[in-house]
Structures are given as C-alpha cells and as structure tokens.
Design a protein around this motif. Structure first.
Motif, PDB file in Angstrom:
ATOM      1  N   GLU A 161       6.895   3.180   3.328  1.00  0.00           N
ATOM      2  CA  GLU A 161       7.934   3.589   4.280  1.00  0.00           C
ATOM      3  C   GLU A 161       7.731   5.015   4.799  1.00  0.00           C
ATOM      4  N   LYS A 170       2.444  -4.942   3.315  1.00  0.00           N
ATOM      5  CA  LYS A 170       3.560  -4.015   3.521  1.00  0.00           C
ATOM      6  C   LYS A 170       3.099  -2.570   3.364  1.00  0.00           C
ATOM      7  N   LYS A 200       8.814  17.523  -5.108  1.00  0.00           N
ATOM      8  CA  LYS A 200       8.296  17.134  -6.429  1.00  0.00           C
ATOM      9  C   LYS A 200       7.233  18.142  -6.881  1.00  0.00           C
ATOM     10  N   TRP A 240       1.305   5.723   0.713  1.00  0.00           N
ATOM     11  CA  TRP A 240       1.326   6.594   1.884  1.00  0.00           C
ATOM     12  C   TRP A 240       0.229   7.643   1.876  1.00  0.00           C
ATOM     13  N   SER A 298       2.673   3.912  -7.549  1.00  0.00           N
ATOM     14  CA  SER A 298       3.002   4.584  -8.798  1.00  0.00           C
ATOM     15  C   SER A 298       2.866   3.626  -9.976  1.00  0.00           C
ATOM     16  N   ILE A 311       0.828  -1.212   0.000  1.00  0.00           N
ATOM     17  CA  ILE A 311       0.000   0.000   0.000  1.00  0.00           C
ATOM     18  C   ILE A 311       0.864   1.265   0.000  1.00  0.00           C
ATOM     19  N   GLU A 369       1.432  13.137 -13.576  1.00  0.00           N
ATOM     20  CA  GLU A 369       0.809  13.148 -12.252  1.00  0.00           C
ATOM     21  C   GLU A 369       1.697  13.923 -11.273  1.00  0.00           C
ATOM     22  N   LEU A 377      -3.175   2.527  -9.840  1.00  0.00           N
ATOM     23  CA  LEU A 377      -1.979   3.326 -10.114  1.00  0.00           C
ATOM     24  C   LEU A 377      -2.319   4.815 -10.241  1.00  0.00           C
TER      25      LEU A 377
HETATM   26  O1  TXE Z   1       5.360   5.341  -4.973  1.00  0.00           O
HETATM   27  P1  TXE Z   1       5.809   3.826  -5.022  1.00  0.00           P
HETATM   28  P2  TXE Z   1       6.174   6.572  -4.347  1.00  0.00           P
HETATM   29  C1  TXE Z   1       2.401   8.208  -7.346  1.00  0.00           C
HETATM   30  C2  TXE Z   1       2.489   9.708  -7.061  1.00  0.00           C
HETATM   31  C3  TXE Z   1       3.766   9.818  -6.310  1.00  0.00           C
HETATM   32  C4  TXE Z   1       4.604   8.803  -7.044  1.00  0.00           C
HETATM   33  C5  TXE Z   1       5.787   8.275  -6.287  1.00  0.00           C
HETATM   34  O2  TXE Z   1       2.563  10.409  -8.270  1.00  0.00           O
HETATM   35  O3  TXE Z   1       4.323  11.099  -6.384  1.00  0.00           O
HETATM   36  O4  TXE Z   1       3.718   7.739  -7.316  1.00  0.00           O
HETATM   37  O5  TXE Z   1       5.395   7.789  -5.010  1.00  0.00           O
HETATM   38  C6  TXE Z   1       6.391   0.011  -2.558  1.00  0.00           C
HETATM   39  N1  TXE Z   1       8.582  -3.827  -5.212  1.00  0.00           N
HETATM   40  N2  TXE Z   1       1.607   7.496  -6.370  1.00  0.00           N
HETATM   41  O6  TXE Z   1       7.566   6.580  -4.846  1.00  0.00           O
HETATM   42  O7  TXE Z   1       7.294   3.749  -5.077  1.00  0.00           O
HETATM   43  C7  TXE Z   1       6.686   1.164  -1.649  1.00  0.00           C
HETATM   44  O8  TXE Z   1       7.511   0.767  -0.582  1.00  0.00           O
HETATM   45  C8  TXE Z   1       7.579  -3.858  -4.336  1.00  0.00           C
HETATM   46  C9  TXE Z   1       0.236   7.266  -6.716  1.00  0.00           C
HETATM   47  O9  TXE Z   1       5.988   6.555  -2.911  1.00  0.00           O
HETATM   48  O10 TXE Z   1       5.024   3.199  -6.100  1.00  0.00           O
HETATM   49  C10 TXE Z   1       5.278   1.569  -1.216  1.00  0.00           C
HETATM   50  O11 TXE Z   1       4.802   0.693  -0.202  1.00  0.00           O
HETATM   51  N3  TXE Z   1       7.124  -2.765  -3.707  1.00  0.00           N
HETATM   52  C11 TXE Z   1      -0.407   6.291  -5.820  1.00  0.00           C
HETATM   53  C12 TXE Z   1       4.462   1.344  -2.490  1.00  0.00           C
HETATM   54  O12 TXE Z   1       5.234   0.443  -3.279  1.00  0.00           O
HETATM   55  C13 TXE Z   1       7.695  -1.574  -3.985  1.00  0.00           C
HETATM   56  C14 TXE Z   1      -0.039   6.340  -4.391  1.00  0.00           C
HETATM   57  C15 TXE Z   1       4.179   2.601  -3.305  1.00  0.00           C
HETATM   58  O13 TXE Z   1       5.374   3.256  -3.586  1.00  0.00           O
HETATM   59  C16 TXE Z   1       8.755  -1.477  -4.906  1.00  0.00           C
HETATM   60  C17 TXE Z   1       1.384   6.538  -4.189  1.00  0.00           C
HETATM   61  C18 TXE Z   1       9.201  -2.667  -5.536  1.00  0.00           C
HETATM   62  N4  TXE Z   1      10.178  -2.671  -6.447  1.00  0.00           N
HETATM   63  C19 TXE Z   1       2.125   7.149  -5.162  1.00  0.00           C
HETATM   64  N5  TXE Z   1       9.109  -0.182  -4.990  1.00  0.00           N
HETATM   65  C20 TXE Z   1      -1.876   6.086  -6.011  1.00  0.00           C
HETATM   66  N6  TXE Z   1      -2.248   5.294  -7.000  1.00  0.00           N
HETATM   67  O14 TXE Z   1      -2.692   6.566  -5.249  1.00  0.00           O
HETATM   68  C21 TXE Z   1       8.310   0.517  -4.150  1.00  0.00           C
HETATM   69  N7  TXE Z   1       7.452  -0.325  -3.535  1.00  0.00           N
END
Ligand code: TXE
Length: 503
Positions: A191, A188, A351, A164, A241, A162, A402, A263
C-alpha cells in the motif's frame, strides 16, 4: 543530472490521477469504489490514488485468472519465452521512465533504480525465458519394460504479495518465473508503493493474454489476507515482515498449498584483519562493502546492518570507513549524483528514528549521524534521515532487531570462532558478507555462517542466476536461479508398463 518531478509538464513520467486494478486484461475500478492516496516520500506530496480493494476484487481477479489458466498453461515454452523476451525489450525501451517512477514512488536514489533495480528486472525476464526452454523432464527406467515419465506442470493460479522496498524488482522476481512456468497470477503490491508497478503493467499489458497477470491494490488485511487465505490459489509467494510471513504460512496450511517466504534480516558483514594488508584497491572495495548499509536507504532485507571487525584492525579500518560514510551524498533522489534518497514512508522514517534513540539509550556509541535529516525547499516534507553508525555489542537491540534503515551497528571480534559466534547470534539468516583474501578463512566463514546468501569480497549483488533466500526466521524457499522454476510447478508422473505379461 536531475530528473524533473513527475506530474510536472515535460517530466519523463506522468502518473495517472488514479490507478484502477488490472484484472482480465482491463483496468477495473474497485467494487466498493474506494481509492487511497499515495504520497511520494521525496517531497511528501500526494501524487496519485490507487484502488482500495476488498475481497470482492480478489474474487474478480481470481475469476479472470482461472478463466485464463488452461490456455496459458498449455502454451509451449517457446511461446512463453518469446513473450518474456518481448516484456524485457519493452521494459528496456522504457528504462528511464520506470526508474524515475520507482524513485518517485519509493524514494530510493535514481542512481540505483537506473543501474540496478530496473536492469535487474529486465534481465530477470530474459533469464527465465531461457531457463524455461532449457528445463528438461526426467524419465526413469524402472525395469526393462517399465518407465516413469516425470512431467512439469504449472500449479495453476498463484497469489503473490510484495513489499514496498523494491516494488518493481520484487514484483518481477515473482512474476517472471510464474509466467515462465505457465501460471496465472494475482499480485498485490504494498500500500506504500502502489503506483510504479502499475506503470510497468501499463507498459506490458498488450503482451500477455487477458487474465494471465492480474494486479489488485489495497491494504494488507483488506486485500492481502483475502488473497492469501483464498482456496482458489495453488501457491502463495510473499516478501515482507517476519510477523506477516508467519501469518501467511498459517493461512497456507489451511489450504495445504506451498508457500515461499522472503522475510527480514540482520545480516553480518565480517571484516578479517588481512583486508588491511591488501592493496589500496581491495581496501577501498572492502570499505564500499561496509558502506553498503546505506544502499537503498538501508531498506533491504539483506542490509549489512551489523559490521564485525577484527579487533587488530578496528581503529584504522573504521577511520577510513567513517570518512567514506561522511562522503555519502544525501538529497533529492531524482539527482543522479545522490547516493541516498528518502525512506519509503513517514512511518518507516519514524521507526528508524526510534531505533536511533534506542541505540543511544542502550549505551551504544554513536560514531556518526544519529538523527533526522531536514532538507530544504521541495524536499522539506520528504522522509530523510542521516546514515548512522553505532558501536556496541551484539546483545543490544540495535544489533538484534531489523531496523530497515541506514543504521549500522559495529562491533569487534578477536578470532575466527568469536566472529562466527557473533555472526550467528541472530534469529535471522538471509545475507552475510565475508571479507578476506585468505581462501581458507573466507571459505570456512562462508560455510559456517547460517545464511542463505554469503557474499565473499563483495556485497549486494543480485544476479538472476544465483539462488536467494533465507535460513531461520528469514524465510522458506528460494527465489532467482533455475531452481525457482520448481517452486511454481507440480510434478506429474506417468508410470507405464510396456510388459506384455500379466502383472
Ligand atoms: O511489512 P508487511 P510492513 C520489514 C521491515 C519493515 C517491517 C514492516 O523491517 O520495517 O517489515 O513493514 C501485506 N495478509 N520488511 O509493515 O506488513 C502488505 O500489504 C496478507 C522486510 O510494510 O509485512 C504488503 O503488501 N498480506 C521486507 C506486504 O504484506 C498482508 C520488506 C508486506 O507488508 C497482511 C518489507 C496480511 N495479514 C518489510 N498484512 C523484506 N523482506 O524485504 C500485510 N500484508
């Protein structure tokens, strides 16, 4: 009213000094003994630590989940529904505590966590408690003496990752249907927000058998990947993301397991000219609909980050809209009067600021806001930005990418066809808004916009009973609604012949 800073004496919630993982019904320190600091975006202060887990911790959680899965999978739907309802009651008794914990961990206004995040999470458990009991299997009479019985079975042990922006609600969107269908979970959290979900787990830990729900904190690559690539999970559910979603899907293909992905988005909010001819009440509602770009500080995958306004009403409509944006109260998210709190992390704030700069460089006209918002006193080191509105055109990056912050990109359209062309000129397809009381226009626009959820004359409503999910790069599969049950189930067919004659 202003809630006290958690960790001060007498506050409604005091976080623990550190959070271990929750595995097999116990609080278990990470195998490598490491923890990471968690800062509150409200003040920038470190307020707790969480386990910095590794693949070994995921294996422990999977051991616990596998040990629990047969017994849990065989419980009756009545038993599971009862537990889900007890969880809902427990959360309701602690609504304020959870709301403040969520606000402190994520930075969003307590006005939202009290009225939306936590009540929606509570209702989610109640909704899935009832839908699982109402779910029916199917029988097919294939011929006079042959019948196929279709049974729903749980998948077994599922992985869930999930983000943040809604730590508790996104957790519950995944946990409730998985539990209702008899699965065991390894979850999970992100962070950036490892703590509030642990407050929830603490509250409900005695209601679930050991091993049914396991929560392991840590970083994406260090612990998310070992979970998502693990051959011992039967499904992976992810919100985050698009870039990481793509990786998650690749991991899932290796193990040939189902995947659901929620996403990113770049949602259009389309205002047709007749909104200006309606009564004041409706016009106010439409203006509120536009201002929804600042809800949750803009950190929502369905953020209506592109407003498309019919040319003929642009000047008058925007004049009112900008007055409303000016009135957004920004400040301490623990103040119930505040509409917009902090961004979830310093990284996210940076960002957003970089996109504000980019908008200006691309030649978009900044109508309001456009920068950081330095607050005083305790809030000095929090992550605050101004709600910002740009006017430009849909080819600009601020219209295409985004931003995930309170930044609105506004443009105009001449007629219906142009509105639809602009609305669909995006890689994403998660949410959209249509504002018109002309039933024909509203219906045709709703059907034409390529997005999983189109709100008509409303925005940002998330009832458990309406399916939610994306078209295009916004994801695969749906969450919410009874149809979600099948995302966590396997179908067993018993094909039985009652015929006495040889085949
Ligand atoms: O997302 P990540 P981030 C978008 C939003 C934001 C951008 C970056 O634009 O600015 O994404 O956010 C886990 N294998 N959204 O970097 O990295 C990570 O630990 C498995 C939109 O925080 O996608 C966290 O628990 N897991 C979105 C989760 O993935 C992995 C909400 C999301 O982090 C991983 C959040 C890997 N290789 C961000 N890498 C929405 N749809 O609402 C990371 N994670």
């Amino acid at each position: 009213m202003i809630y006290a800073n958690p960790n001060t004496e007498g506050a409604i919630i005091n976080f623990k000094e550190k959070y271990d993982n929750f595995i097999g019904g116990k609080w278990v320190p990470p195998v490598k003994g490491q923890y990471f600091e968690n800062k509150s975006p409200v003040t920038g202060e470190v307020f707790t630590k969480a386990a910095r887990s590794t693949a070994e911790d995921i294996e422990l959680a999977l051991d616990a989940a596998h040990a629990a899965k047969d017994a849990w999978g065989k419980t009756s739907t009545a038993e599971r529904a009862l537990i889900l309802n007890k969880i809902a009651d427990r959360l309701e008794e602690n609504l304020e505590k959870l709301a403040v914990a969520e606000t402190w961990d994520n930075g969003k206004a307590v006005r939202e966590t009290l009225n939306a995040d936590i009540p929606l999470a509570i209702d989610h458990f109640r909704y899935f408690a009832s839908t699982i009991r109402a779910q029916e299997g199917r029988t097919t009479q294939l011929d006079n003496d042959t019948v196929a019985y279709h049974f729903h079975e749980p998948l077994g042990v599922v992985g869930q990752i999930i983000p943040w922006n809604f730590p508790i609600l996104m957790g519950v969107w995944k946990i409730a249907p998985a539990l209702a269908t008899g699965n065991c979970i390894v979850l999970k959290p992100a962070e950036q927000t490892p703590a509030s979900i642990m407050v929830l787990v603490e509250l409900i830990q005695d209601l679930l058998p050991a091993g049914v729900l396991n929560v392991v904190n840590g970083f994406g690559i260090e612990v998310g990947k070992p979970l998502a690539t693990n051959p011992r999970i039967a499904k992976i559910a992810f919100t985050g993301s698009t870039a990481v979603g793509r990786q998650i899907m690749q991991y899932a293909t290796e193990n040939i397991i189902p995947v659901t992905l929620e996403l990113g988005g770049k949602s259009p909010n389309v205002f047709f000219e007749d909104v200006m001819n309606q009564d004041d009440e409706f016009l106010d509602k439409a203006i509120e609909g536009l201002v929804m770009f600042a809800l949750n500080s803009g950190e929502i995958c369905t953020c209506p980050s592109r407003a498309l306004i019919q040319e003929s009403i642009y000047d008058k409509f925007m004049e009112r809209a900008l007055e409303r944006v000016k009135a957004i109260k920004i400040g301490n998210p623990l103040d119930t009067e505040v509409m917009m709190g902090a961004q979830a992390s310093n990284e996210q704030k940076e960002k957003i600021l970089s996109y504000m700069k980019l908008g200006k460089e691309e030649g978009a006209e900044c109508l309001i806001g456009g920068g950081e918002n330095r607050l005083n006193g305790d809030l000095e080191n929090g992550n605050y930005v101004e709600p910002t509105v740009f006017k430009g055109h849909n080819k600009m990056r601020i219209f295409q990418e985004e931003i995930f912050g309170p930044v609105l990109a506004v443009t105009t359209f001449k007629d219906f066809d142009e509105a639809m062309e602009i609305a669909n000129d995006t890689l994403y397809g998660l949410g959209a808004g249509v504002w018109s009381r002309n039933g024909d226009i509203a219906y045709r626009a709703g059907r034409a916009i390529q997005a999983g959820r189109v709100w008509t004359n409303t925005y940002h409503q998330y009832p458990a009973g309406a399916a939610f999910g994306g078209y295009k790069l916004s994801g695969i599969g749906r969450e919410n609604h009874a149809m979600m049950l099948e995302h966590y189930q396997q179908t067993k067919t018993l094909l039985v012949s009652y015929d006495r004659k040889p085949q």
